[in-house]
Design an enzyme around this catalytic site. Sequence first.
Site, short mmCIF file in Angstrom:
data_model
loop_
_atom_site.label_atom_id
_atom_site.label_comp_id
_atom_site.label_asym_id
_atom_site.label_seq_id
_atom_site.Cartn_x
_atom_site.Cartn_y
_atom_site.Cartn_z
N HIS A 1 -9.38 1.01 5.03
CA HIS A 1 -7.90 0.98 6.23
C HIS A 1 -8.46 2.29 6.51
O HIS A 1 -9.17 2.99 6.78
CB HIS A 1 -7.00 1.74 4.54
CG HIS A 1 -5.49 2.15 4.91
ND1 HIS A 1 -4.70 2.97 6.63
CD2 HIS A 1 -4.99 1.20 5.38
CE1 HIS A 1 -4.06 2.90 6.41
NE2 HIS A 1 -3.93 1.43 6.06
N GLY B 1 2.80 2.42 10.93
CA GLY B 1 3.66 3.79 10.67
C GLY B 1 3.92 3.88 12.22
O GLY B 1 4.80 5.26 11.93
N ASN C 1 1.03 -1.14 0.09
CA ASN C 1 -0.14 -0.26 -0.05
C ASN C 1 1.16 0.75 0.22
O ASN C 1 1.03 1.48 0.21
CB ASN C 1 -0.55 -0.29 1.69
CG ASN C 1 -1.75 1.30 1.50
OD1 ASN C 1 -1.45 1.75 0.09
ND2 ASN C 1 -2.69 1.51 2.40
N GLU D 1 -4.86 -4.88 10.58
CA GLU D 1 -3.82 -3.83 10.98
C GLU D 1 -4.33 -3.48 12.13
O GLU D 1 -5.37 -2.51 12.07
CB GLU D 1 -4.41 -2.78 9.58
CG GLU D 1 -4.05 -4.00 8.34
CD GLU D 1 -3.42 -2.33 7.25
OE1 GLU D 1 -2.49 -2.76 7.19
OE2 GLU D 1 -3.62 -1.43 6.81
N SER E 1 4.00 -2.22 10.76
CA SER E 1 5.18 -1.95 10.06
C SER E 1 6.54 -2.92 10.22
O SER E 1 6.48 -3.65 10.90
CB SER E 1 5.68 -1.84 11.93
OG SER E 1 5.35 -0.45 12.18
P1 13P Z 1 3.13 1.07 7.50
O1 13P Z 1 3.38 -0.72 7.16
O2 13P Z 1 4.02 2.46 6.93
O3 13P Z 1 3.03 0.33 9.33
O4 13P Z 1 1.42 0.88 6.75
C1 13P Z 1 1.21 -0.32 7.42
C2 13P Z 1 -0.72 -0.53 6.55
O5 13P Z 1 -1.61 0.80 6.26
C3 13P Z 1 -0.79 -0.63 5.07
O6 13P Z 1 -2.37 -0.67 4.39
#
Ligand code: 13P
Length: 248
Positions: A93, A171, A9, A165, A211
Amino acid sequence: NRKFFVGGNFKMNGTVDMISELINHLNKAGLDGKTEVVVAPPSIYLLQVKEKLTPPAQVAAQNCYTADSGAYTGEISPSQLVDANIEWVILGHSERRSMFGDTDKFVADKTKAALANGLKVILCVGETKEEREKDITMEVNERQLEAVARTIEEKDWEHIVLAYEPVWAIGTGLVASPEQAQEVHADLRQWLGQRVSQKVADSIRIIYGGSVNGKNCKELAQQPDIDGFLVGGASLKPEFVDICKSAD
Ligand code: 13P
């Protein structure tokens, strides 16, 4: 037997040149098709990626609307994605839920519309840090899933990949431990078995996002109920290829 699935993504990142480089890198990675790989660039780059990306890798949009066409400035319809030969769409999301008004019901309606048009859906659910601390992790994930379960039919689940998630892991660099992720994945699968059907529970891919990187992916991939990843930040880096190969 569930085929391992890795989605990238890109979120609102990239330029024409940078995305072209990323796709070139992916094309040269020698992916063997054992893992299903799907990349989701910002909508303005979907056609570019579709044209350049070598199958069997596939393309996803990061969102879509419910209607087929009309006066909905700024939106993209499921039928337009299908027209552009885009195979997948990410829906629900957490960034859309928290920043752009995507309620459980809206996500469910978008999911139904996307499936009705023949798209496949990466459906995201997940709890916040606060919710986990309050011990309502499963309550929150079930509430998000229930909205979808009551809106679509059993046969529709075949075209869904469920992405767990946890918002606190997105993030932040705070990846869920393999045990933490496995526990929720197993609970989600059990819930689907009771609410939808055992067949759906056994066959649906439940992927983890938050992450994930080239280093932590291997151990997560070994958990019995982790069937792949949805990758944000690391999908913009060469290590994305390592994540795509983490189940090999
Ligand atoms: P990160 O891998 O940057 O933590 O994001 C995960 C995410 O939201 C994928 O949709």
